[in-house]
Design an enzyme around this catalytic site. Structure first.
Site, short mmCIF file in Angstrom:
data_model
loop_
_atom_site.label_atom_id
_atom_site.label_comp_id
_atom_site.label_asym_id
_atom_site.label_seq_id
_atom_site.Cartn_x
_atom_site.Cartn_y
_atom_site.Cartn_z
N GLU A 80 4.57 -3.05 1.97
CA GLU A 80 3.75 -4.28 1.94
C GLU A 80 3.96 -5.03 0.63
OE1 GLU A 80 -0.81 -5.68 1.27
OE2 GLU A 80 -0.55 -3.89 2.50
N SER A 118 1.66 8.82 3.37
CA SER A 118 0.68 7.74 3.48
C SER A 118 -0.10 7.58 2.18
CB SER A 118 -0.28 8.03 4.64
OG SER A 118 -1.36 7.12 4.63
N SER A 119 0.07 6.42 1.52
CA SER A 119 -0.68 6.18 0.29
C SER A 119 -2.17 6.02 0.59
CB SER A 119 -0.14 4.94 -0.43
OG SER A 119 -0.16 3.81 0.41
#
Length: 302
Positions: A131, A226-227
């Site tokens: 993102e 997954s952060s």
């Protein structure tokens, strides 16, 4: 031994953006049986494998130059303008599943970069995150990405600053960063900030906190990549440091976890199962079923 309460958090699971991307992928796969996806559609290996078996083929950005005249899914994280241009030049039909919240943020950053050329665009986010790469791309690569207060060394406090945030960052970290910038920026320069954190994700922090406090044991289900999962898991662990476990599948429930489950059942305790925005409901259900098996086996031995 009494049967423990085993509850799946109703607020956990895919966010809207991920649901939308997966639905678009599944629709195309249903029609054609094959679809390319630029990067993992979600940071969850089991879900990626499930879709791979249905015909979703993941490619990386370095593969894009050789891909021509086909369909390509852009996942919820979004992509920079250069990737759109490259795909279009190669005759690629884009299935755009960029999350609406991310898309709106991209447009805001592009407008700020265009309208205020003398200002520094600063993005609170994880360096290298998909993102964030899309957000930085709106500024021709000139935005400054700040993960924590230490990264403020890259910011020039004698120039105006416009601050945005990656949509999945924590609100506490964002506002702490704002206060830090306020103490360092020159009195003569403007500092403007926009809280662009997705509330569907941000509200999960408080929900997760409350959920973790309700149960003796917590099984957080997610993928190590997954952060968002890392942040939410750490919040659970803060609330319940001795009884919080991170698992990616039922197979990760190790012996010491089984013993904790059995002790919890002996005390008629409560077990909570929750996950990240990248965790599918079916994965949490699978962990719940495994926990039930462990409890049933323990009861049968009594």
């Amino acid at each position: 031994m009494l049967y423990p309460n085993i509850e799946i958090d109703s607020n956990s699971g895919f966010c809207f953006g991920v649901v939308n991307a997966i639905e678009k992928a599944e629709q195309e796969l249903k029609e054609s049986g094959h679809l390319y996806c630029l990067g993992d559609i979600v940071h969850n290996s089991d879900e990626v494998n499930r879709l791979s078996e249905a015909g979703l083929e993941v490619i990386e950005h370095e593969d894009l130059p050789s891909l021509k005249n086909t369909k390509l899914l852009f996942r919820a994280h979004g992509e920079p303008p250069t990737v759109y241009k490259q795909a279009q030049n190669n005759g690629i039909s884009i299935i755009d599943a960029t999350c609406p919240v991310v898309l709106a943020l991209q447009k805001r950053i592009l407008k700020a970069y265009t309208d205020y050329p003398l200002s520094q665009i600063v993005i609170y986010g994880k360096k290298g995150h998909a993102e964030v790469n899309g957000l930085v791309g709106q500024t021709e690569g000139n935005a400054i990405v700040v993960e924590n207060e230490d990264d403020l060394k890259d910011v020039d406090f004698t120039k105006p600053i416009i601050l945005f945030s990656q949509t999945t960052k924590s609100t506490d970290g964002f506002y702490a960063l704002i206060e830090k910038i306020k103490t360092q920026i020159s009195d003569s320069e403007n500092f403007t900030y926009y809280d662009t954190i997705c509330r569907q994700v941000a509200n999960r922090m408080a929900n997760m906190r409350n959920f973790a406090q309700k149960h003796q044991l917590i099984f957080f289900v997610g993928d190590r990549k997954s952060s968002n999962g890392k942040v939410l898991y750490e919040e659970c662990a803060k609330q319940n440091p001795l009884g919080t476990f991170f698992v990616s599948s039922p197979n990760d429930i190790a012996e010491e976890m089984c013993l904790s489950i059995e002790r919890c059942a002996s005390n008629a305790g409560s077990i909570g199962i929750c996950g990240a925005t990248s965790t599918p409901k079916w994965q949490m259900e699978a962990v719940k079923n495994k926990i039930k098996e462990i409890v049933d086996e323990a009861i049968s031995k009594r």
